[in-house]
Design a protein around this motif. Structure first.
Motif, PDB file in Angstrom:
ATOM      1  N   ASN A   1      31.691 -34.805 -34.773  1.00 16.05           N
ATOM      2  CA  ASN A   1      32.324 -34.510 -34.413  1.00 16.05           C
ATOM      3  C   ASN A   1      34.125 -35.615 -33.569  1.00 16.05           C
ATOM      4  O   ASN A   1      34.477 -34.637 -32.829  1.00 16.05           O
ATOM      5  N   GLU A   2      33.819 -36.726 -33.987  1.00 16.49           N
ATOM      6  CA  GLU A   2      34.185 -37.959 -34.470  1.00 16.49           C
ATOM      7  C   GLU A   2      34.493 -38.188 -31.885  1.00 16.49           C
ATOM      8  O   GLU A   2      35.396 -38.660 -31.800  1.00 16.49           O
TER       9      GLU A   2
ATOM     10  N   TYR B   1      34.461 -42.648 -27.836  1.00 16.65           N
ATOM     11  CA  TYR B   1      35.089 -43.205 -28.725  1.00 16.65           C
ATOM     12  C   TYR B   1      33.642 -43.449 -29.583  1.00 16.65           C
ATOM     13  O   TYR B   1      33.336 -43.784 -29.047  1.00 16.65           O
ATOM     14  N   SER B   2      34.204 -41.931 -30.702  1.00 12.67           N
ATOM     15  CA  SER B   2      32.957 -43.176 -31.666  1.00 12.67           C
ATOM     16  C   SER B   2      33.483 -43.679 -32.827  1.00 12.67           C
ATOM     17  O   SER B   2      34.488 -44.061 -32.967  1.00 12.67           O
TER      18      SER B   2
ATOM     19  N   ARG C   1      39.619 -40.867 -34.529  1.00 14.15           N
ATOM     20  CA  ARG C   1      41.047 -40.908 -34.786  1.00 14.15           C
ATOM     21  C   ARG C   1      41.851 -42.048 -33.596  1.00 14.15           C
ATOM     22  O   ARG C   1      41.498 -41.538 -32.938  1.00 14.15           O
ATOM     23  N   ILE C   2      42.862 -42.939 -34.694  1.00  9.57           N
ATOM     24  CA  ILE C   2      43.438 -43.342 -33.765  1.00  9.57           C
ATOM     25  C   ILE C   2      44.396 -42.880 -32.149  1.00  9.57           C
ATOM     26  O   ILE C   2      44.880 -41.595 -32.594  1.00  9.57           O
TER      27      ILE C   2
ATOM     28  N   THR D   1      40.670 -48.103 -36.126  1.00  9.73           N
ATOM     29  CA  THR D   1      40.950 -47.644 -37.356  1.00  9.73           C
ATOM     30  C   THR D   1      39.536 -47.234 -37.596  1.00  9.73           C
ATOM     31  O   THR D   1      38.384 -47.299 -37.627  1.00  9.73           O
ATOM     32  N   PRO D   2      39.140 -45.971 -37.465  1.00 11.33           N
ATOM     33  CA  PRO D   2      38.281 -44.682 -37.438  1.00 11.33           C
ATOM     34  C   PRO D   2      37.775 -44.979 -39.374  1.00 11.33           C
ATOM     35  O   PRO D   2      37.766 -45.474 -40.286  1.00 11.33           O
TER      36      PRO D   2
END
Length: 328
Positions: free
Chosen positions: A122-123, A132-133, A137-138, A152-153
C-alpha cells in the motif's frame, strides 16, 4: 474429504481492520483460493511478520504464527524444512518485507523455498500511523516526510527478479475475479512464489492505485499478461507494447492493421521481459497477472536429498542434547 467453501477457512476471530481496507478483500480471495484448491486446514500454515497485513493468520482456519518484524520468511523456511508436506504461506507488507525484512525475503527467494509469499503493497506504513515506506513514491507526504519523500522507491517485483525468484506475479486487492486465479497459480508452483498485491490503505494512502483499480480507468492503466498472448490493453484492446529496437525498452503503440505484428508476445519464462514489465511506470500501464515463472528444484527438496538419513539423524540428535553447546 468433503468439499469445502471459503467459510470453512474463516476462523472464529473477529476480523479487525479499518473499514474499507483492502485487506478484507485479500482475505476473502485467500479463503476462496484455499477452498477451490482443496487445501486441508490441518496441513496449511500462515506465517506473518508485523503490520496491518500480519493480522491475516488470525482470520484463517489453519495453523498460524504471528512472528516478529521482517522475520516471517526465515520462520517459514524453518517450517518448510521441518515438514516439507505443509502448505506454507507468508503474509507481509511493503514495510515489513522490504525494510527490516528485505534480507530475509531476499534469501527465501534466492533459495527457492517452496513458500507462497504475499506482499501487500500500500506504499505506506499503516499500523505505525502513516510513515513513508520503502515503496512510497517520491513526493509522498507523511508524518516522517512532511515535505514529501525524496527516497527512490523499491519496486517489489524488480527486487524479486534480482533475487532470482522463480515465480513473480502482481494482483489487485479488490479484484475478486483475477486475484484468486493468481493465488491458485502461486500455490501450484513448486518453489518460492512471490505475489505483490496492490492494496488500498484508506486512511493513510487512500486511492494511490485508483487509476489501476477503478473500473472507469483500469483498461487504460493496467495490462493483463498471459503466457503466449500478445501484450495488449485499452478499452478495445487497441493498444500494445513493443520493444523499441534502439532503446531496448518497452513502449506503447496504437494497434491497427499495420502495428499488430509489432506487439510483443508475453513469455513468462523470460526474466529480462519480466523486469521490463515490472519496471513500467505511468503513463505506461501496470502489469497484472503471472509475470515470470520457471521451474527449478525447491530448496527443501535439495536439502533433504543430500544425505537425508544423516541429516534427519543429526536433527534428532541435536534435539535430544539439551543445553550442550558443542555441536561440531
Amino acid at each position: 474429504m468433503a468439499e469445502l467453501s471459503f467459510k470453512d477457512f474463516a476462523s472464529d476471530q473477529e476480523v479487525r481492520w479499518c473499514p474499507g481496507c483492502g485487506d478484507y478483500s485479500i482475505l476473502k480471495a485467500v479463503q476462496r483460493t484455499l477452498a477451490s484448491c482443496g487445501a486441508e486446514p490441518a496441513k496449511t500454515v500462515f506465517i506473518s511478520g508485523i503490520g496491518c497485513a500480519a493480522r491475516l493468520p488470525y482470520y484463517i482456519e489453519s495453523y498460524g504464527f504471528h512472528t516478529i518484524h521482517g522475520r516471517a520468511p526465515a520462520i517459514a523456511t524453518g517450517v518448510k524444512l521441518a515438514n516439507p508436506e505443509l502448505d506454507v504461506w507468508v503474509i507481509t507488507g511493503d514495510g515489513d518485507g522490504l525494510s527490516i525484512g528485505g534480507n530475509h525475503l531476499l534469501h527465501a527467494l534466492r533459495r527457492n523455498v517452496d513458500l507462497n509469499i504475499l506482499l501487500f503493497n500500500n506504499e505506506i506504513y499503516g499500523l505505525t500511523k502513516g510513515q513513508y515506506s520503502p515503496t512510497s513514491r517520491i513526493g509522498t507526504t507523511s508524518p516522517s516526510s512532511p515535505g514529501g519523500s525524496v527516497d527512490t522507491p523499491v519496486r517489489p517485483g524488480a527486487f524479486a527478479v534480482g533475487a532470482g525468484a522463480t515465480f513473480i506475479a502482481r494482483g489487485i486487492d479488490i479484484d475478486q475475479k483475477g486475484l484468486p486465479g493468481i493465488l491458485t497459480a502461486a500455490r501450484a508452483h513448486r518453489g518460492a512464489a512471490f505475489v505483490e498485491i496492490l492494496q488500498n490503505c484508506i486512511v493513510y494512502n487512500k486511492d494511490v492505485f485508483e487509476s489501476v483499480s477503478s473500473r472507469k480507468t483500469a483498461a487504460d492503466h493496467q495490462i493483463r499478461v498471459e503466457h503466449g498472448q500478445p501484450l495488449l490493453y485499452g478499452p478495445n484492446q487497441d493498444k500494445g507494447l513493443r520493444l523499441n529496437p534502439k532503446t531496448l525498452q518497452l513502449e506503447a503503440i496504437q494497434v491497427g492493421a499495420q502495428g499488430a505484428d509489432e506487439v510483443l508476445i508475453h513469455d513468462e519464462t523470460n526474466p529480462n521481459l519480466a523486469l521490463m514489465l515490472l519496471n513500467l511506470a505511468p503513463p505506461m500501464p501496470t502489469a497484472i497477472g503471472v509475470i515470470h515463472r520457471r521451474q527449478t528444484e525447491p530448496f527443501e527438496q535439495a536439502f533433504w536429498n543430500a544425505k537425508p538419513r544423516e541429516r534427519r539423524q543429526r536433527v534428532v540428535t541435536l534435539l535430544h542434547q539439551g543445553n550442550l553447546v558443542d555441536h561440531r
